[in-house]
Design an enzyme around this catalytic site. Sequence first.
Site, PDB file in Angstrom:
ATOM      1  N   CYS A  94       0.741  -0.689   0.016  1.00  0.00           N
ATOM      2  CA  CYS A  94       0.017   0.273  -0.207  1.00  0.00           C
ATOM      3  C   CYS A  94       0.570   1.002  -0.193  1.00  0.00           C
ATOM      4  O   CYS A  94       0.262   2.270  -0.615  1.00  0.00           O
ATOM      5  CB  CYS A  94      -1.169   0.039   1.191  1.00  0.00           C
ATOM      6  SG  CYS A  94      -2.442  -1.497   1.221  1.00  0.00           S
ATOM      7  N   PHE A 104      -9.368  -5.609   0.712  1.00  0.00           N
ATOM      8  CA  PHE A 104      -8.718  -5.628  -0.966  1.00  0.00           C
ATOM      9  C   PHE A 104      -9.710  -5.773  -1.652  1.00  0.00           C
ATOM     10  O   PHE A 104     -10.413  -6.160  -2.323  1.00  0.00           O
ATOM     11  CB  PHE A 104      -7.377  -6.313  -1.535  1.00  0.00           C
ATOM     12  CG  PHE A 104      -7.053  -5.727   0.152  1.00  0.00           C
ATOM     13  CD1 PHE A 104      -5.784  -4.402   0.511  1.00  0.00           C
ATOM     14  CD2 PHE A 104      -6.055  -7.093   1.169  1.00  0.00           C
ATOM     15  CE1 PHE A 104      -4.856  -4.671   1.663  1.00  0.00           C
ATOM     16  CE2 PHE A 104      -4.955  -6.845   1.790  1.00  0.00           C
ATOM     17  CZ  PHE A 104      -4.571  -5.598   2.387  1.00  0.00           C
ATOM     18  N   HIS A 160      -3.846   7.725   2.182  1.00  0.00           N
ATOM     19  CA  HIS A 160      -4.218   6.386   1.882  1.00  0.00           C
ATOM     20  C   HIS A 160      -5.363   5.774   2.423  1.00  0.00           C
ATOM     21  O   HIS A 160      -4.857   5.453   3.693  1.00  0.00           O
ATOM     22  CB  HIS A 160      -3.265   5.460   1.813  1.00  0.00           C
ATOM     23  CG  HIS A 160      -3.040   3.906   1.774  1.00  0.00           C
ATOM     24  ND1 HIS A 160      -4.010   3.542   0.483  1.00  0.00           N
ATOM     25  CD2 HIS A 160      -3.180   2.806   2.536  1.00  0.00           C
ATOM     26  CE1 HIS A 160      -4.838   2.093   0.751  1.00  0.00           C
ATOM     27  NE2 HIS A 160      -3.378   2.091   1.808  1.00  0.00           N
ATOM     28  N   ASN A 193      -9.378  -1.295  -0.238  1.00  0.00           N
ATOM     29  CA  ASN A 193      -8.117  -1.209  -0.345  1.00  0.00           C
ATOM     30  C   ASN A 193      -7.171  -1.209  -1.878  1.00  0.00           C
ATOM     31  O   ASN A 193      -7.775  -2.443  -2.326  1.00  0.00           O
ATOM     32  CB  ASN A 193      -8.218  -1.404   1.037  1.00  0.00           C
ATOM     33  CG  ASN A 193      -6.171  -0.967   0.913  1.00  0.00           C
ATOM     34  OD1 ASN A 193      -5.455  -0.697   0.330  1.00  0.00           O
ATOM     35  ND2 ASN A 193      -5.323  -1.387   1.992  1.00  0.00           N
TER      36      ASN A 193
HETATM   37  C1  LIG Z   1     -12.836  -3.134   9.048  1.00  0.00           C
HETATM   38  C2  LIG Z   1     -11.672  -3.700  10.558  1.00  0.00           C
HETATM   39  C3  LIG Z   1     -10.874  -4.991  10.600  1.00  0.00           C
HETATM   40  C4  LIG Z   1     -12.238  -4.234  11.787  1.00  0.00           C
HETATM   41  O1  LIG Z   1     -13.326  -2.569  12.210  1.00  0.00           O
HETATM   42  P1  LIG Z   1     -13.039  -2.451  13.817  1.00  0.00           P
HETATM   43  O2  LIG Z   1     -13.535  -0.693  13.597  1.00  0.00           O
HETATM   44  O3  LIG Z   1     -11.846  -2.624  14.265  1.00  0.00           O
HETATM   45  O4  LIG Z   1     -14.112  -3.106  14.052  1.00  0.00           O
HETATM   46  P2  LIG Z   1     -13.217  -4.229  15.754  1.00  0.00           P
HETATM   47  O5  LIG Z   1     -12.342  -4.000  16.695  1.00  0.00           O
HETATM   48  O6  LIG Z   1     -14.961  -4.736  15.698  1.00  0.00           O
HETATM   49  O7  LIG Z   1     -13.062  -5.574  15.194  1.00  0.00           O
HETATM   50  C5  LIG Z   1     -14.393  -6.528  14.330  1.00  0.00           C
HETATM   51  C6  LIG Z   1     -13.657  -7.800  13.955  1.00  0.00           C
HETATM   52  O8  LIG Z   1     -12.094  -7.613  13.360  1.00  0.00           O
HETATM   53  C7  LIG Z   1     -10.944  -8.719  14.226  1.00  0.00           C
HETATM   54  N1  LIG Z   1     -10.425  -7.642  13.125  1.00  0.00           N
HETATM   55  C8  LIG Z   1     -10.145  -6.521  13.812  1.00  0.00           C
HETATM   56  N2  LIG Z   1      -8.215  -6.010  12.955  1.00  0.00           N
HETATM   57  C9  LIG Z   1      -7.659  -7.345  12.542  1.00  0.00           C
HETATM   58  C10 LIG Z   1      -6.576  -8.066  12.146  1.00  0.00           C
HETATM   59  N3  LIG Z   1      -5.819  -7.409  12.069  1.00  0.00           N
HETATM   60  N4  LIG Z   1      -6.624  -9.302  11.745  1.00  0.00           N
HETATM   61  C11 LIG Z   1      -7.361 -10.364  12.061  1.00  0.00           C
HETATM   62  N5  LIG Z   1      -8.416  -9.767  12.863  1.00  0.00           N
HETATM   63  C12 LIG Z   1      -8.904  -8.793  12.951  1.00  0.00           C
HETATM   64  C13 LIG Z   1     -11.203  -7.861  15.462  1.00  0.00           C
HETATM   65  O9  LIG Z   1     -10.877  -9.304  16.273  1.00  0.00           O
HETATM   66  C14 LIG Z   1     -12.253  -8.356  15.740  1.00  0.00           C
HETATM   67  O10 LIG Z   1     -13.236 -10.173  15.884  1.00  0.00           O
HETATM   68  P3  LIG Z   1     -14.039 -10.165  16.517  1.00  0.00           P
HETATM   69  O11 LIG Z   1     -14.649  -9.708  17.261  1.00  0.00           O
HETATM   70  O12 LIG Z   1     -14.156 -11.674  16.311  1.00  0.00           O
HETATM   71  O13 LIG Z   1     -15.568  -9.714  15.620  1.00  0.00           O
HETATM   72  C15 LIG Z   1     -10.677  -2.921  10.195  1.00  0.00           C
HETATM   73  O14 LIG Z   1      -9.909  -3.210  11.901  1.00  0.00           O
HETATM   74  C16 LIG Z   1      -9.701  -2.682   9.693  1.00  0.00           C
HETATM   75  O15 LIG Z   1     -10.052  -2.352   8.399  1.00  0.00           O
HETATM   76  N6  LIG Z   1      -8.677  -2.658   9.593  1.00  0.00           N
HETATM   77  C17 LIG Z   1      -7.546  -2.542   8.785  1.00  0.00           C
HETATM   78  C18 LIG Z   1      -6.311  -2.309   8.832  1.00  0.00           C
HETATM   79  C19 LIG Z   1      -5.550  -2.319   7.874  1.00  0.00           C
HETATM   80  O16 LIG Z   1      -4.289  -3.342   8.529  1.00  0.00           O
HETATM   81  N7  LIG Z   1      -5.239  -2.178   7.297  1.00  0.00           N
HETATM   82  C20 LIG Z   1      -4.187  -2.097   6.364  1.00  0.00           C
HETATM   83  C21 LIG Z   1      -3.101  -1.632   6.358  1.00  0.00           C
HETATM   84  S1  LIG Z   1      -1.304  -1.255   5.307  1.00  0.00           S
HETATM   85  C22 LIG Z   1      -2.548  -1.294   3.261  1.00  0.00           C
HETATM   86  O17 LIG Z   1      -3.091  -0.699   3.384  1.00  0.00           O
HETATM   87  C23 LIG Z   1      -2.150  -2.839   2.779  1.00  0.00           C
HETATM   88  C24 LIG Z   1      -1.055  -3.280   2.723  1.00  0.00           C
HETATM   89  C25 LIG Z   1      -0.715  -4.921   1.703  1.00  0.00           C
HETATM   90  C26 LIG Z   1      -0.461  -5.875   2.246  1.00  0.00           C
HETATM   91  C27 LIG Z   1      -0.578  -6.404   1.619  1.00  0.00           C
HETATM   92  C28 LIG Z   1      -0.801  -6.900  -0.179  1.00  0.00           C
HETATM   93  O18 LIG Z   1      -0.815  -7.645  -0.213  1.00  0.00           O
HETATM   94  C29 LIG Z   1      -1.408  -5.949  -0.141  1.00  0.00           C
HETATM   95  C30 LIG Z   1      -1.561  -4.174   0.533  1.00  0.00           C
END
Ligand SMILES: CC(C)(COP(=O)(O)OP(=O)(O)OC[C@H]1O[C@@H](n2cnc3c(N)ncnc32)[C@H](O)[C@@H]1OP(=O)(O)O)[C@@H](O)C(=O)NCCC(=O)NCCSC(=O)/C=C/c1ccc(O)cc1
Length: 399
Positions: A166, A214, A322, A355
């Site tokens: 990213c 993605f 981003h 994304n």
């Molecule tokens: C939409 C999410 C996933 C959840 O929203 P939230 O407001 O945090 O909500 P919650 O805290 O209630 O979390 C909902 C659920 O998601 C889970 N979760 C929350 N992040 C996680 C987590 N990184 N893992 C695994 N479970 C999770 C969390 O544990 C929870 O699980 P559960 O309790 O079972 O409902 C949000 O955290 C989010 O968008 N996270 C992604 C942020 C992120 O790292 N983005 C990437 C930035 S770098 C980039 O852009 C690209 C890099 C890239 C890399 C490789 C490629 O091939 C291409 C590109």
Amino acid sequence: MAMGSCGTSGGMAGRRHAAMLGIGTANPTGVLVPQDVFAENLFRVTNSDHLPELKEKLRRICEKSGIERRHFHLTEETLAAHPELFDRELPSLDTRVDMTADAVPKLAQCAAAKAIAEWGRPTADITHLVFSTYSACQAPTADLRLATLLGLRPTVSRTMLSLHGCYGGGRALSLAKELAENNRGARVLVACSEMTLVCFGAPDGGNIVGHALFGDGAGAVVIGAGPFLDGERRPIFEMVSATQTTIPRTEHALGMRVSGGGVDFHLAIQVPTLVGQNVEQCLLDAFRSAIVDDDDGGAAPPPSPCSGNGNGRWNDLFWAVHPGGRPILDNINKVLMLEPEKLAASRHVLREYGNMSGATIVFVLDELRRGRSPLPEWGALLAFGPGITIEAMVLRCPR
Ligand SMILES: CC(C)(COP(=O)(O)OP(=O)(O)OC[C@H]1O[C@@H](n2cnc3c(N)ncnc32)[C@H](O)[C@@H]1OP(=O)(O)O)[C@@H](O)C(=O)NCCC(=O)NCCSC(=O)/C=C/c1ccc(O)cc1
């Protein structure tokens, strides 16, 4: 509150900053998936309905993603013909390499054609090409294929950025700025083209967030420094200064790895917090290194972080961030105390496309310059990716 100035660092008489002269974006025309049916569709097409808890989790994540729809190159028909793309027991790298070899540069071609048309000069005037993708698995690489598709000159100087994820778009723009400012008459085409088919697989616990985030897309920008040529359009954004920062000891947080089953990626749950904690320092460094364009007949100097405490003052800028994920934008909003509309372009792109990794920042720039109200003179660009690497750039919207 007005951004003040207390003597910007390193004013350099006669310096001409590179500028963006044309911007184009493209998405695959095939498949547009609404986010509210994504989990249902994914589990059905990958024969994963025996994992209802995981499906429910993906549904929860999709709801919180800030995304409403995404474009994909991969169709249900292709998946039906290639079960290796979702059965991790079957080797699939060859299929992925074959499929992306043409599709990735062709998507870039669509975006580049728009950027070149807006720039207003013949394609043959492109002197350099910087291509970024996480789908680069063979040589000759996708930059050569794109050069051929566009009919660039055989002397075009090509650079390939692969697996930058990213921050690839931010890195490509920064490199293009250097090339344009240090090679008289250079016109640099930046192209970022990202397709999830290289990392697509059946959902499992490890990749569930990536499935929700993605999407596929390409962005292209033509960049040059003055003097400007006949037919060239007015600069869209000047690129005043750029910095790259790696957050120490965060190598584990974000990553990609090519395996027999395609590109696996890893996104740690701490990424939004880590970005939020480090972003202001990166911005302060970028603004400190901004250089006054003394040639610009009375142009205001770049806002200087040394004249205030940062917070609140960031609202005087326009923002191209981003949209790596909704909580990343939320954290930046909170840390910098931004008014909600400051990240509207980033949230719009996240909502409409998801994304698209390195290509996303070009969509945000495109959205910003299309906005109804005039932009402030100064702005900031931010992109993040594996490292954790943060690319920051000070932009200026010419008056
Ligand atoms: C939409 C999410 C996933 C959840 O929203 P939230 O407001 O945090 O909500 P919650 O805290 O209630 O979390 C909902 C659920 O998601 C889970 N979760 C929350 N992040 C996680 C987590 N990184 N893992 C695994 N479970 C999770 C969390 O544990 C929870 O699980 P559960 O309790 O079972 O409902 C949000 O955290 C989010 O968008 N996270 C992604 C942020 C992120 O790292 N983005 C990437 C930035 S770098 C980039 O852009 C690209 C890099 C890239 C890399 C490789 C490629 O091939 C291409 C590109």
